[in-house]
Motif scaffolding. Structure first.
Motif, short mmCIF file in Angstrom:
data_model
loop_
_atom_site.label_atom_id
_atom_site.label_comp_id
_atom_site.label_asym_id
_atom_site.label_seq_id
_atom_site.Cartn_x
_atom_site.Cartn_y
_atom_site.Cartn_z
N THR A 1 0.74 -0.99 -0.20
CA THR A 1 -0.09 -0.18 -0.81
C THR A 1 0.80 1.29 0.27
OG1 THR A 1 -0.33 -0.23 2.37
CG2 THR A 1 -1.84 -1.37 1.58
N SER A 2 2.25 0.85 -0.38
CA SER A 2 3.05 1.93 -0.19
C SER A 2 3.11 2.78 -1.76
CB SER A 2 4.57 1.91 0.47
OG SER A 2 4.95 0.90 -1.00
N LYS A 3 2.46 2.05 -2.52
CA LYS A 3 2.69 2.43 -4.12
C LYS A 3 1.36 3.54 -4.52
CE LYS A 3 4.14 -1.68 -6.20
NZ LYS A 3 3.81 -2.95 -7.09
N SER A 4 1.42 3.21 -5.70
CA SER A 4 0.19 4.42 -6.32
C SER A 4 -0.38 3.94 -5.96
CB SER A 4 0.60 4.97 -7.67
OG SER A 4 0.31 4.17 -8.54
N GLY A 5 -1.89 4.68 -6.66
CA GLY A 5 -3.67 4.10 -6.08
C GLY A 5 -3.57 2.74 -7.87
N GLU A 6 -3.23 3.49 -8.84
CA GLU A 6 -3.44 2.72 -10.14
C GLU A 6 -2.55 1.71 -10.05
OE1 GLU A 6 -2.31 6.09 -9.80
OE2 GLU A 6 -3.93 7.10 -10.89
N ARG A 7 -0.80 1.58 -9.87
CA ARG A 7 -0.52 0.48 -9.52
C ARG A 7 -0.75 -1.04 -8.23
NH1 ARG A 7 2.97 3.42 -11.51
NH2 ARG A 7 4.51 2.20 -12.93
N GLN A 8 -1.84 0.14 -7.31
CA GLN A 8 -2.03 -1.10 -6.28
C GLN A 8 -3.24 -2.43 -7.27
OE1 GLN A 8 -2.85 -0.01 -2.11
NE2 GLN A 8 -1.48 1.20 -2.26
N ARG A 9 -4.23 -1.11 -7.77
CA ARG A 9 -5.18 -2.00 -8.72
C ARG A 9 -4.33 -3.14 -9.44
NH1 ARG A 9 -9.81 0.20 -9.59
NH2 ARG A 9 -10.21 0.11 -11.61
N PHE A 10 -3.45 -2.55 -10.28
CA PHE A 10 -2.98 -4.00 -11.19
C PHE A 10 -2.59 -5.11 -10.36
CE2 PHE A 10 -0.13 -5.68 -13.73
CZ PHE A 10 -1.21 -5.65 -15.12
N ASP A 11 -1.86 -4.17 -9.29
CA ASP A 11 -1.26 -5.66 -7.85
C ASP A 11 -2.64 -6.84 -7.71
OD1 ASP A 11 1.09 -5.20 -8.66
OD2 ASP A 11 1.16 -3.43 -6.58
N ALA A 12 -3.77 -5.92 -7.61
CA ALA A 12 -5.03 -6.40 -7.07
C ALA A 12 -5.66 -7.35 -8.09
CB ALA A 12 -6.05 -5.46 -6.23
N ALA A 13 -5.41 -6.97 -9.41
CA ALA A 13 -5.59 -7.61 -10.48
C ALA A 13 -4.69 -8.03 -10.86
CB ALA A 13 -6.14 -6.89 -11.60
N HIS A 14 -3.84 -8.38 -10.78
CA HIS A 14 -2.51 -9.59 -10.66
C HIS A 14 -2.73 -10.65 -9.42
CE1 HIS A 14 1.95 -10.53 -11.17
NE2 HIS A 14 1.24 -11.20 -10.30
N GLU A 15 -3.62 -10.62 -9.06
CA GLU A 15 -2.59 -11.16 -7.68
C GLU A 15 -4.35 -12.14 -7.91
OE1 GLU A 15 -0.60 -12.36 -6.06
OE2 GLU A 15 0.64 -10.38 -6.67
N LEU A 16 -5.55 -11.60 -8.27
CA LEU A 16 -6.83 -12.49 -8.37
C LEU A 16 -6.64 -13.11 -10.06
CD1 LEU A 16 -9.50 -12.47 -8.28
CD2 LEU A 16 -10.06 -10.71 -9.82
N GLY A 17 -5.71 -12.72 -11.05
CA GLY A 17 -5.05 -13.64 -11.72
C GLY A 17 -4.40 -15.23 -11.33
N HIS A 18 -3.51 -15.08 -10.41
CA HIS A 18 -3.36 -15.91 -9.77
C HIS A 18 -3.93 -16.33 -8.98
CE1 HIS A 18 1.45 -15.32 -10.52
NE2 HIS A 18 1.54 -14.49 -9.78
N LEU A 19 -5.32 -16.18 -8.25
CA LEU A 19 -5.75 -16.52 -7.82
C LEU A 19 -6.93 -18.02 -8.53
CD1 LEU A 19 -7.04 -14.19 -4.53
CD2 LEU A 19 -5.85 -16.42 -4.33
N VAL A 20 -7.13 -16.62 -9.82
CA VAL A 20 -8.64 -17.53 -11.00
C VAL A 20 -7.65 -19.18 -11.31
CG1 VAL A 20 -8.99 -17.02 -12.84
CG2 VAL A 20 -9.78 -15.57 -10.78
#
Ligand SMILES: [Zn+2]
Length: 344
Positions: A182-201
């Motif tokens: 959560t020290s990253k920019s909002g945009e990068r955190q969103r991408f990270d969250a989507a990236h982790e969702l990708g791993h889960l799926v």
């Protein structure tokens, strides 16, 4: 009853070797080794020393056995040897974060996990299908954090001391956990969250062996790009040969970084190699590689805010810390920037 696994976990979460802990606690190396191997129990005096050196209450060591989250379960981006200790600290902390969520679940009913598993599909197909199943249409995702929380993902913040480790996720007892930097920019955190969702799926039920880590990372990135900026919707925006201003408008619309938007346009063949390269250079000159000028506010957690600061039967950082025999400051680390600072 003293529990050796608790001593080990408390030590690992601070990234300490036994030798280092012996130094800081004043307990001999030999005794420490015996405690951790379960050969002997610490005296009252040594227990107090260890609790002090490890920032936990003495009762912490009497709680039920606990192990760090296994490294094969977690989707780490970097797997170099140099970060092994740091990764160990993050995985030990993750085990405590799971206990934190269990404390919450004693008082609140959290959403049931409902992340689909599409391990046979391409990342693009999987991203489209998840969007369809969740009725997201072709619109920008308003909040990745709220979306994941509503699907039963337990979301926490990665300790900022370990921000080089980056976001990661794992599934334990059927519950998905995502840790965001959560020290990253909002945009990068969103991408990270989507990236982790990708791993889960895509990889939820795989062992995260290092040998295939490169391809897993590429797949999670492809999933994230298509989930946040769906092919059909971007193609419908007539972005062929788009200049900087149009790209910046598009990244604000999709709530992604300008770099991710540019990369996506290249992927969809809307920019030539030359256009892509010159756009990257211009963006880099304007500071878009390191940060996100005029970007969005980072997303925050609705769930944690309700649970920790709502009016009814809330679990404050202090309550949770008391329940877990750790310091409230540590609980605040688990939710850092995900809830308002003043409240935490
Ligand atoms: Zn990854």
């Amino acid at each position: 009853m003293f529990n050796p696994s608790r001593l080990r976990l408390a030590r690992l979460r601070l990234g300490l070797t036994i030798t280092k802990l012996a130094e800081t606690s004043g307990v001999s190396l030999r005794s420490l080794t015996e405690y951790e191997n379960g050969k002997r129990e610490p005296s009252e005096e040594n227990l107090t020393r260890l609790a002090g050196a490890l920032f936990v209450a003495p009762h912490f060591f009497e709680r039920e056995a606990i192990d760090p989250v296994p490294v094969e379960a977690a989707s780490f981006r970097k797997l170099s040897k140099a970060t092994a200790t740091r990764r160990g600290a993050v995985l030990a902390t993750a085990a405590l974060t799971i206990e934190f969520f269990k404390t919450i679940e004693n008082r609140f009913r959290l959403p049931d996990p409902s992340i689909p598993s599409f391990d046979k599909l391409s990342p693009e197909q999987a991203a489209d299908l998840v969007r369809r199943q969740w009725n997201l249409g072709d619109r920008p995702i308003s909040s990745m954090v709220h979306l994941l929380e509503s699907k039963g993902v337990r979301l926490a913040s990665l300790n900022h001391e370990y921000s080089d480790i980056d976001a990661f996720c794992f599934i334990q007892d059927g519950v998905p956990y995502v840790f965001l930097n959560t020290s990253k920019s909002g945009e990068r955190q969103r991408f990270d969250a989507a990236h982790e969702l990708g791993h889960l799926v895509l990889h939820g039920h795989l062992e995260m062996v290092p040998a295939t880590s490169k391809s897993r990372e590429a797949e999670a990135n492809a999933f994230a790009a298509n989930f946040l900026m769906p092919r059909s919707a971007v193609l419908a925006q007539s972005m062929n040969g788009a200049g900087i201003d149009r790209i910046l408008a598009a990244r604000s619309y999709w709530r992604t970084s300008a770099m991710a938007m540019t990369h996506r346009l290249r992927e969809l063949q809307l920019l030539s190699d030359w256009q892509y390269r010159s756009t990257c250079i211009t963006l880099s000159d304007r500071g878009y590689r390191r940060s996100e000028p005029d970007g969005i506010m980072p997303e925050t957690s609705q769930l944690l805010r309700k649970v920790m600061y709502g009016s009814q039967s809330r679990v404050s950082a202090k309550d949770a810390a008391t329940a877990l025999d750790i310091h409230p400051g540590e609980i605040r680390e688990y939710v850092r920037h995900l809830v308002p600072i003043s409240a935490a």
